[in-house]
Design a protein around this motif. Structure first.
Motif, PDB file in Angstrom:
ATOM      1  N   MET A   1       0.836  -1.201   0.000  1.00  0.00           N
ATOM      2  CA  MET A   1       0.000   0.000   0.000  1.00  0.00           C
ATOM      3  C   MET A   1       0.871   1.251   0.000  1.00  0.00           C
ATOM      4  SD  MET A   1      -2.556   1.375   2.975  1.00  0.00           S
ATOM      5  CE  MET A   1      -3.620  -0.062   2.882  1.00  0.00           C
ATOM      6  N   ILE A   2       0.584   2.177  -0.921  1.00  0.00           N
ATOM      7  CA  ILE A   2       1.293   3.445  -0.986  1.00  0.00           C
ATOM      8  C   ILE A   2       0.567   4.468  -0.120  1.00  0.00           C
ATOM      9  CG2 ILE A   2       2.043   5.335  -2.484  1.00  0.00           C
ATOM     10  CD1 ILE A   2       3.559   2.731  -2.931  1.00  0.00           C
ATOM     11  N   LYS A   5       4.523   8.635   4.350  1.00  0.00           N
ATOM     12  CA  LYS A   5       5.531   8.144   5.275  1.00  0.00           C
ATOM     13  C   LYS A   5       6.128   9.268   6.135  1.00  0.00           C
ATOM     14  CE  LYS A   5       8.432   4.961   3.858  1.00  0.00           C
ATOM     15  NZ  LYS A   5       8.016   3.790   4.659  1.00  0.00           N
ATOM     16  N   THR A 124      -0.505   8.888  -5.402  1.00  0.00           N
ATOM     17  CA  THR A 124      -0.762   7.521  -4.943  1.00  0.00           C
ATOM     18  C   THR A 124      -1.306   6.656  -6.083  1.00  0.00           C
ATOM     19  OG1 THR A 124      -2.915   8.248  -4.087  1.00  0.00           O
ATOM     20  CG2 THR A 124      -1.108   8.117  -2.511  1.00  0.00           C
ATOM     21  N   ALA A 128       0.792   3.568  -7.833  1.00  0.00           N
ATOM     22  CA  ALA A 128       0.190   2.232  -7.818  1.00  0.00           C
ATOM     23  C   ALA A 128       0.021   1.687  -9.228  1.00  0.00           C
ATOM     24  CB  ALA A 128      -1.157   2.277  -7.099  1.00  0.00           C
ATOM     25  N   SER A 131       3.632   0.675 -10.612  1.00  0.00           N
ATOM     26  CA  SER A 131       4.495  -0.141  -9.748  1.00  0.00           C
ATOM     27  C   SER A 131       5.704   0.642  -9.235  1.00  0.00           C
ATOM     28  CB  SER A 131       4.959  -1.397 -10.501  1.00  0.00           C
ATOM     29  OG  SER A 131       3.858  -2.187 -10.888  1.00  0.00           O
ATOM     30  N   ARG A 133       7.564   2.778  -6.120  1.00  0.00           N
ATOM     31  CA  ARG A 133       7.614   2.429  -4.700  1.00  0.00           C
ATOM     32  C   ARG A 133       7.980   3.573  -3.768  1.00  0.00           C
ATOM     33  NH1 ARG A 133       4.695  -0.616  -5.999  1.00  0.00           N
ATOM     34  NH2 ARG A 133       4.828  -2.875  -6.253  1.00  0.00           N
ATOM     35  N   SER A 134       8.571   4.658  -4.300  1.00  0.00           N
ATOM     36  CA  SER A 134       9.015   5.733  -3.413  1.00  0.00           C
ATOM     37  C   SER A 134       8.889   7.062  -4.152  1.00  0.00           C
ATOM     38  CB  SER A 134      10.468   5.498  -2.976  1.00  0.00           C
ATOM     39  OG  SER A 134      10.852   6.411  -1.974  1.00  0.00           O
ATOM     40  N   GLY A 168       5.249   6.028   0.112  1.00  0.00           N
ATOM     41  CA  GLY A 168       5.771   4.715  -0.202  1.00  0.00           C
ATOM     42  C   GLY A 168       5.047   3.647   0.596  1.00  0.00           C
ATOM     43  N   GLU A 169       5.630   2.470   0.635  1.00  0.00           N
ATOM     44  CA  GLU A 169       5.037   1.356   1.356  1.00  0.00           C
ATOM     45  C   GLU A 169       5.323   1.478   2.851  1.00  0.00           C
ATOM     46  OE1 GLU A 169       6.977  -1.653  -0.961  1.00  0.00           O
ATOM     47  OE2 GLU A 169       5.145  -2.029  -2.118  1.00  0.00           O
ATOM     48  N   GLU A 170       4.538   0.771   3.665  1.00  0.00           N
ATOM     49  CA  GLU A 170       4.603   0.844   5.120  1.00  0.00           C
ATOM     50  C   GLU A 170       4.443   2.285   5.603  1.00  0.00           C
ATOM     51  OE1 GLU A 170       8.036  -1.113   6.638  1.00  0.00           O
ATOM     52  OE2 GLU A 170       7.667  -2.975   5.537  1.00  0.00           O
ATOM     53  N   ARG A 174      -2.706   6.103   5.254  1.00  0.00           N
ATOM     54  CA  ARG A 174      -3.227   5.770   3.933  1.00  0.00           C
ATOM     55  C   ARG A 174      -4.245   6.840   3.545  1.00  0.00           C
ATOM     56  NH1 ARG A 174      -8.144   3.130   2.727  1.00  0.00           N
ATOM     57  NH2 ARG A 174      -9.506   2.714   4.507  1.00  0.00           N
TER      58      ARG A 174
END
Length: 317
Positions: A1-2, A5, A124, A128, A131, A133-134, A168-170, A174
């Motif tokens: 999930m984007i 952060k 976002t 997504a 693909s 990621r940052s 990014g992820e984590e 959201r």
């Protein structure tokens, strides 16, 4: 999930006191403090470009211990006051100044006070879909470039700042789907009529729009998302003025602590006002925040953020 952060910010270091200029502006101190709300304004240095503000915000983001600049694969700049004449796009200038690699998607979006909500939705979805990621979402709109210093309807309002949101992820937050609105027939209410011209604003139009369209959209958004006002811990409203924020809060039936005004020493920083508010909440994130941006266009947008981190820094799941 984007998702979101971290956020880095830069507020221009020069300060212009509105209190000291009250007689020149034909205002009293109570009006400046209680209505406009901006006791001082942040102003960029002469020659400091939009991209320079973005780079300064990035320097603050680099202080985040988990940030890895080498992994960036997407960079978006939200501005209506780009470097030079907008060629090349400011995001490409920022890319060069940061020394990023070639495999980075870079583009600008032209939006004002609603721009952060639009930008979060765009970055976002874009990341997504491709693909990535940052990503970095910059906001920077130094209105000192376009202000007529003798026009007290605008000169007392706007400050210069920039932010960068790392996605990014984590993530910490959201982004739920947003809701958008536009009334181009009132676009002349906040406008620059010609290249090299100065900003003109019809304050009565802006206030009326802020008190009607904005709260109506917030209510529709909550209904669409199956949320009540009690489900929202914090309402972050664009810092157009203290008068607008306070009256919006009253219109929505919110206590002042749920709809803060925190721009008294910086001014209206346009697309940066919401991320500046949000930045201070990331270390101990409220469970659910509602963002509402509104202004130039006329344009307005609403989005809810949901924390994925509890107060003990463990993933909610």
């Amino acid at each position: 999930m984007i998702g979101i952060k971290a956020i880095g910010s830069y507020i221009a270091s020069n300060r212009v006191s509105n209190i000291a200029r009250k007689q020149d502006a034909g205002k009293d101190e109570a009006f400046i403090r209680d209505k406009i709300g901006f006791e001082s304004l942040a102003k960029r240095d002469a020659g400091q470009e939009t991209s320079d503000l973005c780079v300064a915000a990035h320097e603050a983001l680099k202080a985040q211990p988990a940030f890895d600049g080498s992994a960036i694969d997407c960079l978006i700049v939200c501005t209506q006051n780009p470097d030079a004449h907008g060629l090349p796009h400011t995001s490409a200038v920022v890319h060069r100044k940061l020394g990023l690699g070639h495999d980075v998607a870079c583009f600008d979006i032209s939006l004002g006070c609603s721009g952060y909500v639009y930008g979060l939705s765009m970055i976002t979805a874009f990341m997504a879909a491709n693909s990535l990621r940052s990503g970095l979402l910059f906001t920077a709109d130094p209105y000192s470039k376009i202000i007529d210093q003798q026009d007290w309807d605008t000169e007392l309002l706007f400050g210069d700042a920039a932010t960068v949101t790392w996605l990014g992820e984590e993530p910490v937050y959201r982004c739920r789907p947003a809701m958008f609105g536009t009334d181009g027939s009132l676009g002349h209410s906040i406008s620059v009529a010609e290249r090299g011209g100065r900003l003109k604003m019809l304050g009565s139009n802006v206030f009326k729009f802020s008190m009607t369209e904005v709260p109506a959209q917030i209510q529709r958004y909550l209904e669409r998302e199956g949320l009540s006002q009690d489900d929202i811990d914090l309402f972050l409203l664009h810092q157009g003025s203290r008068f607008i924020v306070d009256n919006l809060a009253r219109k929505l039936g919110l206590p002042p602590e749920k709809a803060p005004f925190e721009a008294g020493q910086t001014g209206n920083t346009v697309s940066s006002s919401l991320p500046l508010l949000l930045e201070n909440r990331l270390s101990s994130p409220p469970a659910r925040i509602l963002l509402s941006g509104f202004g130039v266009g006329l344009s307005w947008a609403t989005m809810a953020l949901e924390s994925l981190i509890d107060t003990h820094n463990t993933t909610r799941g």
